[in-house]
Structure formats: structure tokens, C-alpha cells
Design a protein around this motif. Structure first.
Motif, mmCIF file in Angstrom:
data_model
loop_
_atom_site.group_PDB
_atom_site.id
_atom_site.type_symbol
_atom_site.label_atom_id
_atom_site.label_comp_id
_atom_site.label_asym_id
_atom_site.label_seq_id
_atom_site.Cartn_x
_atom_site.Cartn_y
_atom_site.Cartn_z
ATOM 1 N N THR A 110 36.703 41.814 43.901
ATOM 2 C CA THR A 110 35.766 40.739 43.559
ATOM 3 C C THR A 110 34.797 41.185 42.468
ATOM 4 O O THR A 110 34.494 40.435 41.533
ATOM 5 C CB THR A 110 34.981 40.307 44.810
ATOM 6 N N GLY A 111 34.333 42.413 42.574
ATOM 7 C CA GLY A 111 33.430 42.925 41.547
ATOM 8 C C GLY A 111 34.118 43.088 40.204
ATOM 9 O O GLY A 111 33.530 42.796 39.153
ATOM 10 N N LEU A 112 35.355 43.554 40.212
ATOM 11 C CA LEU A 112 36.088 43.721 38.950
ATOM 12 C C LEU A 112 36.363 42.376 38.288
ATOM 13 O O LEU A 112 36.289 42.254 37.059
ATOM 14 C CB LEU A 112 37.405 44.458 39.220
ATOM 15 N N ILE A 113 36.666 41.364 39.092
ATOM 16 C CA ILE A 113 36.925 40.033 38.536
ATOM 17 C C ILE A 113 35.655 39.468 37.903
ATOM 18 O O ILE A 113 35.691 38.867 36.819
ATOM 19 C CB ILE A 113 37.459 39.091 39.634
ATOM 20 N N ALA A 114 34.534 39.673 38.559
ATOM 21 C CA ALA A 114 33.271 39.135 38.050
ATOM 22 C C ALA A 114 32.845 39.804 36.755
ATOM 23 O O ALA A 114 32.105 39.209 35.956
ATOM 24 C CB ALA A 114 32.183 39.291 39.107
ATOM 25 N N THR A 115 33.294 41.028 36.518
ATOM 26 C CA THR A 115 32.872 41.759 35.314
ATOM 27 C C THR A 115 34.037 41.988 34.354
ATOM 28 O O THR A 115 34.017 42.936 33.559
ATOM 29 C CB THR A 115 32.267 43.116 35.713
ATOM 30 N N ALA A 116 35.053 41.147 34.442
ATOM 31 C CA ALA A 116 36.235 41.319 33.589
ATOM 32 C C ALA A 116 35.847 41.243 32.117
ATOM 33 O O ALA A 116 34.989 40.447 31.706
ATOM 34 C CB ALA A 116 37.274 40.237 33.905
ATOM 35 N N ALA A 117 36.481 42.082 31.313
ATOM 36 C CA ALA A 117 36.167 42.157 29.887
ATOM 37 C C ALA A 117 36.673 40.928 29.145
ATOM 38 O O ALA A 117 37.566 40.215 29.608
ATOM 39 C CB ALA A 117 36.795 43.416 29.289
ATOM 40 N N THR A 118 36.097 40.687 27.976
ATOM 41 C CA THR A 118 36.500 39.542 27.154
ATOM 42 C C THR A 118 37.542 39.926 26.113
ATOM 43 O O THR A 118 38.004 39.075 25.360
ATOM 44 C CB THR A 118 35.275 38.946 26.451
#
Length: 716
Positions: free
Chosen positions: A442-450
Motif C-alpha cells: 500500500t505504501g509503495l503504491i501511494a508513492t509510485a514514481a511518475t
């Protein structure tokens, strides 16, 4: 498979001259010269007009014009024309010289086909480099290579059996398949004709070997159309009878000339009507060629047969009008140029493809067709020194093919680069070592790179190529199959059996389940079928009831009963249309899901129903290749990512009523609000417009394990 309607190359190889004893006077050529060359005979203007009609139907169909959905039958018309004209030239040469020169034959083919085909292939390669998909660039260069080696049809037949490729856009080189079919036929046919001419002394019997070949080819076409549509459409063995039909006409040209004028004239109108009817009535779901190919093939044969009469009929005069013959003159070039323009043009112009743009691009293709006719085709054929030097012409043709092959190999070695951002955290390792994998995800999804991570694993160009074992082993069965093979993975000797059941959206979870099976010593059995939903409802597939799915489902459920598994993981896509429309789809689908899940619950200790994953926007892999540093534009908004909320809720209700556990993978792909990222950590999320990428699913194994732990099946 749906048809990829491309036309045969409009042939202008050899106009019919005096082919055999009894040819009508207006078709007779002059005597051969002492050098043995067969002189050019008078051009059949009605055949030129027929070419113009056929290529126009094909172009309109490719442009997406309504009511011409069967325009791909132009391929059959061209095959008949080609067989007639080329066999006419061969028969004339055999009659005058007593034999056939294979060297002269292949020399004529080389100077007719290869100069323009080479030019179009090279220009198309440049267009692919500049404007086409970077993801499929290597694939396109492979297609250019296959086209240059005249095996494009075989390549398409093989790839057409791959379920994962069926949604892919056509290749800019795909139209070279018809040239491949013809050249494969003409590798065999001159040898067969030479043998017939040498060993069969009675002229009336010399067509028997060809007739036998046509019957066998037609029978194969009918049979294969029912079992492998891609091989039926592209296979040389299923298409030879169409070229052979034209060749048989050449054998009987003398007899056709003696038919009553009224009979052949009526036949011509019937033939034109058959061609038009096939173009209007057929569509991409017509099981073609099979029996359906008879209509355009016989139609073309009747039109050509009418033109063998000494006096022209009204139909022949209509086909011979200047606009029709002008298009016929350009038909080979128009066919070769229009297809890559249709495929590459919209991207080059920065506009979405549509009927009006397609028509404009097809009209624009007439210009290079006209220029190449006068600057490439005719000069090489009629004014160059090669027409008098067969050996040099063959060498020239081989050199042109070698040029395309070399260019394709070099281009493949230097694919266009795709930009990338900074390195990202490894998703697989991060989740595998996390105490709470779901929370970490969940944390990785919320901070996924652009932007695409520099260490994307696998690289973007390899995501679509990666295949799990269920695909490599043909365990995920196709649309026509009614039974799955015995596919067992994990610990084959274990008494802890886990079954993966559903359609391709179940098969996509195989990498995670296989990983868990190896860890916990499960025997993993795969039972999945293309587009076959878990609900006990007959759906529509290719505009017909998907009865093969119903049959497969009954057999699969019986196998599950015999296996008595510890766990069944069931999943299927939400994209489906019921054969019987209902006023209450939620109730109908919930009942359909419940019936199947109850059967599974009676056979298994536990049933886990994985709801469908959120769907991406268009093809995220292609999108990421075109905007690698602006991935936000490729993300689907989760409000639009659920394919069918009604069917999703029905699946949930049916599972709960049957006592099955419901697992919603949406939080594994999307944050609480906003867009769903297409790359998480160093891993791309999606494979295509609906499926998850293999590597992402494999990385999710610890998250899936957490859900299965609630059922008590993991033992930890």
C-alpha cells in the motif's frame, strides 16, 4: 481469432497470350523469338478492371468503411487472377518451346515483385523507426525479415494461435502475407506443370495433377477452418486451391471461348454479384476461408471465363472502363503502400485513427503508387536490361531480398531507446521480506514514481513476451477447446491439491500460486480457458453462443470433484455478454456464479474467489513507451477501472451465498483515491489492456499468502 483482412498482391506478371490449342484469337500472342523468350501479349483490360474492383474493396475494408466488412475477399479474387495469368504465360511458353524455363519464370517474378516490395519494405522500416510502437519495434523488424523471406503467412499463422497476441494491433508488414502465399505456390506449381508437360502426353489430362492439388487444398481449408482459424486463413496449404482455380481456367481457356455468348455473359454478372455479396455479407467473424471462399473464388473465375470469349460482354466492357483499369494498373502499388500508411499514418500525424482519416490516408497512398509505377515498376520490367538476362534478373532479385534482410537485422540490433528515471526499490524483494506485505505494498503504491524506473524488471520491451508455464505448456486452452490437458505444477506427489479455475484473468494469477505451491509443497492443477467465465451462464463469443465454454466448464467441474482439492482459487474477467438478455442482470449473474461456487465448495475444502482486477486505460505498456517520464497520463482512474460494477457485485454475492471467501485485489493495484499506477517499485503492473504483468503477479505472492492464511491453508 478475428480475421486480419489483407488482400493478395495485385498481379501484373504476365498477360495471357496463346496458352494452349484453341485459345480465342483476341488472346493469342506472337510467336516466341529464336532466343526462346515469350513476347508480351495483349493486356486483358477486363482483368485490369477486376483488379481495380478487388483492391478497392480491400482498401475500403481496411479503412473501416461500413457495409464492406468482407472486402478481405479481394485476396481470393487476386489469387484467381494470378493463377490464371501466370499459368497462361507458362502454357504459352510450353506450347511454343516444348518445355518450361524455370530460370526465365523466376526472373520474371523477381523483376515484377521485388523492386517495389523492397522499396515499400525499406520505407516502412524507416516509418516504424520514427513513429511506430517502440515496444513492438523488434517485432516489426522480425516481420520485415519474414516478408523478405516470404514466410510472413507462416509467421502470422503461428502467432495467431497465441491468445495473448490477439488484441495486438496489426503489423505494418502484415500485408506481405499474401505475397508469401503466392510465392510458396509458385515454388511448387511450375515444377508440377513441367512434370505434367513432360510425362503426360494427352493435353486434356495435363490439368489432372493440378485438379487433385486443388481438391486436397480445398478440403484442408474446410477442415482447418474449424480447428485453427489462423492456419486456415494464412496457411499455404489452405489457399493453394484458389490460385489453382485460376490456373485451371487457363487450361480450359480454349473451351471457354466456345461457350455461347449469352451463357458466359450471364456467368460474368453472377460472378460480379458473388464478389459484391461476399464483400457486403461477410465480416471478421465469418469462418473464412472454408466453404465461404467459394463465393469470391467462383465469382472471379466466372468473370475471367467470360473475358475468354472473342466478343466482349457488357460486364467485360464495364470492367474495362478507364477509371477501373487505371486503378487496376496501380493495384499492386496501392495495395503495398496503403497498409503501412494506415498503420503508421495516425501516429505520424498525432491523430487517432478513424474512418475518415483512414480514407484520406488510403487516397494519399495512390500518389506513391502512381509514382512507383512509373519510376520503379515499369522501368525495371519493360525498359531495363534485366528483361533480356534471366540469370542477372534472378541475382538482382536475390540482392533485393538480401538488402531487406540485412536492413532488418541491423535495425533489430539498434532498437529505439526508451527514456527512464532513477532506480526504484525492488518490489519482489521488498514484499518477500516485509512483515506485513500488504501494508508495505500500500505504501509503495501511494508513492509510485511518475517515470519509468531505470532498473525496470523485466524491461518494458519484454513484458508482453514473458509467458508463464500455463501458456508455454498450452495449459490455458483456446476458444474451441472443450477439455483442459493434465497440467500439474508444484509438488506433483503431494496430497495437498490446489486448483486454479477460470479464464485468462484466473490464469494471470498462476505465477503467484506456483510460487506458493513450491513453498508449501502443494500440487497445483491449472484449469483455465480463454474468456470462459466462472458463472454458469452461456455468454456470447464471436457473435455466437459460447457453447465450447459451457462444455468445458462441466468437464472442469467434474475434474475438480475427482481431485477433491484442499483449495480452489477461482477468478474470471467481468467482460461478458449473456446470450439471454435479462431485466435483472445482477440477480441472473449472481445466481450463475453461485451455482458454480456451490459445486466447487462441495468438492473442495476451501474456495477463494478473486474478483477481477481494475483494468488499465488502453494499453499501458505502449503508453509508457511513448511517455516514459510522464506515467501519470497512462494511469487509469480507479473510478473508471472497474470493468463492470454490476457483474463484480454479482460475483461477490454469488461467492458469499456459496460460502466462498472473497478476495478483492483492487487495493493491490490502486491507492484509496486517484489513479492506479502502472509501475510500482521496479515492476510494471500491467501486460496489456486488461491483464496483469507476470512479474507483478509473482511479486504479489506474499500478499496473496496473507489472504490464504485466513483460510488456514498455508500452515503458518
Amino acid at each position: 481469432m478475428t480475421h486480419t483482412p489483407t488482400a493478395s498482391r495485385p498481379q501484373r506478371d504476365t498477360a495471357p497470350g496463346r496458352q494452349a490449342t484453341g485459345l480465342p484469337r483476341r488472346l493469342r500472342g506472337h510467336r516466341v523469338s529464336r532466343s526462346g523468350r515469350t513476347p508480351k501479349a495483349a493486356l486483358r483490360r477486363d482483368i485490369q478492371g477486376l483488379r481495380g474492383l478487388a483492391v478497392t474493396l480491400v482498401v475500403l475494408a481496411h479503412a473501416g468503411v461500413p457495409y464492406v466488412t468482407g472486402g478481405y475477399t479481394g485476396v481470393d479474387v487476386f489469387f484467381v487472377i494470378s493463377g490464371f495469368l501466370i499459368t497462361s504465360g507458362l502454357l504459352k511458353e510450353a506450347e511454343h518451346t516444348g518445355s518450361l524455363s524455370l530460370r526465365r519464370f523466376y526472373a520474371r517474378r523477381a523483376v515484377r515483385i521485388l523492386p517495389l516490395a523492397t522499396l515499400v519494405a525499406l520505407v516502412t522500416m524507416v516509418g516504424c523507426r520514427l513513429f511506430a510502437s517502440k515496444i513492438r519495434y523488434t517485432e516489426f523488424m522480425h516481420d520485415a525479415l519474414a516478408g523478405a523471406l516470404y514466410v510472413m503467412n507462416i509467421d502470422l499463422a503461428v502467432s495467431g494461435t497465441d491468445y495473448l497476441n490477439e488484441g495486438s494491433a496489426p503489423s505494418p508488414f502484415q500485408h506481405f502475407w499474401s505475397l508469401s502465399v503466392e510465392e510458396q505456390f509458385y515454388l511448387l506449381w511450375p515444377l508440377l506443370l513441367l512434370a505434367s508437360w513432360t510425362f503426360i502426353r494427352r493435353p486434356a489430362l495435363r490439368a489432372l495433377p493440378l485438379g487433385a492439388l486443388c481438391l486436397v487444398s480445398y478440403a484442408q481449408g474446410v477442415q482447418v477452418a474449424e480447428t485453427s482459424p489462423s492456419w486456415a486463413y494464412f496457411g499455404p496449404h489452405t489457399r493453394q486451391w484458389e490460385l489453382g482455380a485460376g490456373s485451371l481456367l487457363a487450361f480450359g481457356a480454349g473451351a471457354l471461348a466456345r461457350l455461347p455468348r449469352g451463357v458466359s455473359a450471364v456467368g460474368a454478372w453472377l460472378g460480379l454479384s458473388g464478389i459484391a455479396a461476399s464483400a457486403v455479407l461477410y465480416d471478421d467473424d465469418t469462418p473464412f476461408p472454408g466453404h465461404f471462399a467459394l463465393l469470391p473464388v467462383l465469382g472471379a473465375a466466372l468473370v475471367i471465363a467470360d473475358g475468354c470469349h472473342p466478343s466482349a460482354s457488357a460486364a467485360s466492357r464495364l470492367l474495362a472502363v478507364r477509371p477501373a483499369t487505371w486503378v487496376g494498373d496501380l493495384s499492386y502499388g496501392w495495395y503495398l503502400w496503403h497498409w503501412p500508411l494506415l498503420l503508421i499514418g495516425p501516429a505520424a500525424l498525432g491523430r487517432p485513427a478513424g474512418t475518415w482519416l483512414n480514407l484520406a490516408l488510403c487516397a494519399a497512398a495512390l500518389l506513391p503508387a502512381w509514382v512507383s509505377l512509373h519510376l520503379v515498376e515499369n522501368p525495371v520490367r519493360f525498359r531495363g536490361p534485366l528483361r533480356r538476362k534471366p540469370a542477372a534478373a534472378v541475382a538482382f532479385g536475390l540482392g533485393l531480398s538480401a538488402t531487406v534482410v540485412s536492413a532488418a537485422l541491423v535495425a533489430t540490433s539498434f532498437p529505439p531507446p526508451i527514456s527512464s528515471a532513477v532506480r526504484a526499490r525492488g518490489l519482489n524483494e521488498t514484499l518477500a521480506t516485509a512483515q506485513d506485505p500488504r501494508s508495505r505494498l500500500t505504501g509503495l503504491i501511494a508513492t509510485a514514481a511518475t517515470g519509468l524506473p531505470r532498473n525496470l524488471t523485466p524491461p518494458l520491451t519484454d513484458i508482453k513476451k514473458k509467458r508463464s508455464a500455463v501458456y508455454r505448456d498450452s495449459c490455458h486452452v483456446n476458444y474451441t477447446a472443450t477439455r483442459s490437458p493434465d497440467c500439474v505444477y508444484g509438488d506433483r506427489t503431494s496430497d495437498k491439491v490446489v486448483v486454479l479455475y477460470g479464464d485468462s484473468h484466473a490464469a494471470q494469477w498462476f505465477p503467484a500460486l506456483e510460487k506458493l505451491s513450491r513453498r508449501y509443497g502443494w500440487k497445483l492443477v491449472s484449469l483455465t480457458k480463454s474468456s470462459c467465465k466462472t458463472a454458469d451462464i452461456t455468454i456470447v463469443n464471436s457473435h455466437r453462443p459460447y457453447e465450447a465454454c459451457d462444455t468445458w466448464r462441466k468437464e472442469a467441474l467434474k475434474r475438480v470433484e475427482r481431485l477433491h482439492p484442499m483449495l480452489v482459487v477461482a477468478s474470471s474477467s467481468e467482460a461478458a455478454t449473456s446470450v439471454r438478455p435479462t431485466r435483472d442482470p445482477l440477480r441472473e449473474w449472481a445466481a450463475g456464479y453461485e451455482r458454480v461456487y456451490r459445486q466447487l465448495a462441495r468438492a473442495a475444502d476451501h474456495v477463494a474467489v478473486l474478483l477481477d482486477n481494475p483494468w488499465p486505460k488502453d494499453d499501458p505498456v505502449e503508453c509508457a513507451a511513448s511517455r516514459p517520464l510522464r506515467l501519470r497520463g497512462c494511469e487509469p482512474d480507479q473510478r473508471d477501472a472497474i470493468k463492470d460494477p454490476t457483474r463484480r457485485e454479482a460475483n461477490r454475492q454469488g461467492a458469499r451465498r456459496a460460502g466462498a471467501a472473497v478476495v478483492d485485489p483492487k487495493p493491490w493495484l490502486c491507492p484509496p483515491s486517484g489513479g492506479c499506477p502502472v509501475a510500482v517499485g521496479d515492476t510494471f503492473v500491467y501486460r496489456d489492456e486488461s491483464h496483469l504483468a507476470e512479474s507483478y503477479v509473482e511479486a504479489l505472492a506474499p500478499v496473496l499468502r496473507q489472504e490464504l492464511r485466513k483460510l488456514g491453508v498455508t500452515g503458518d
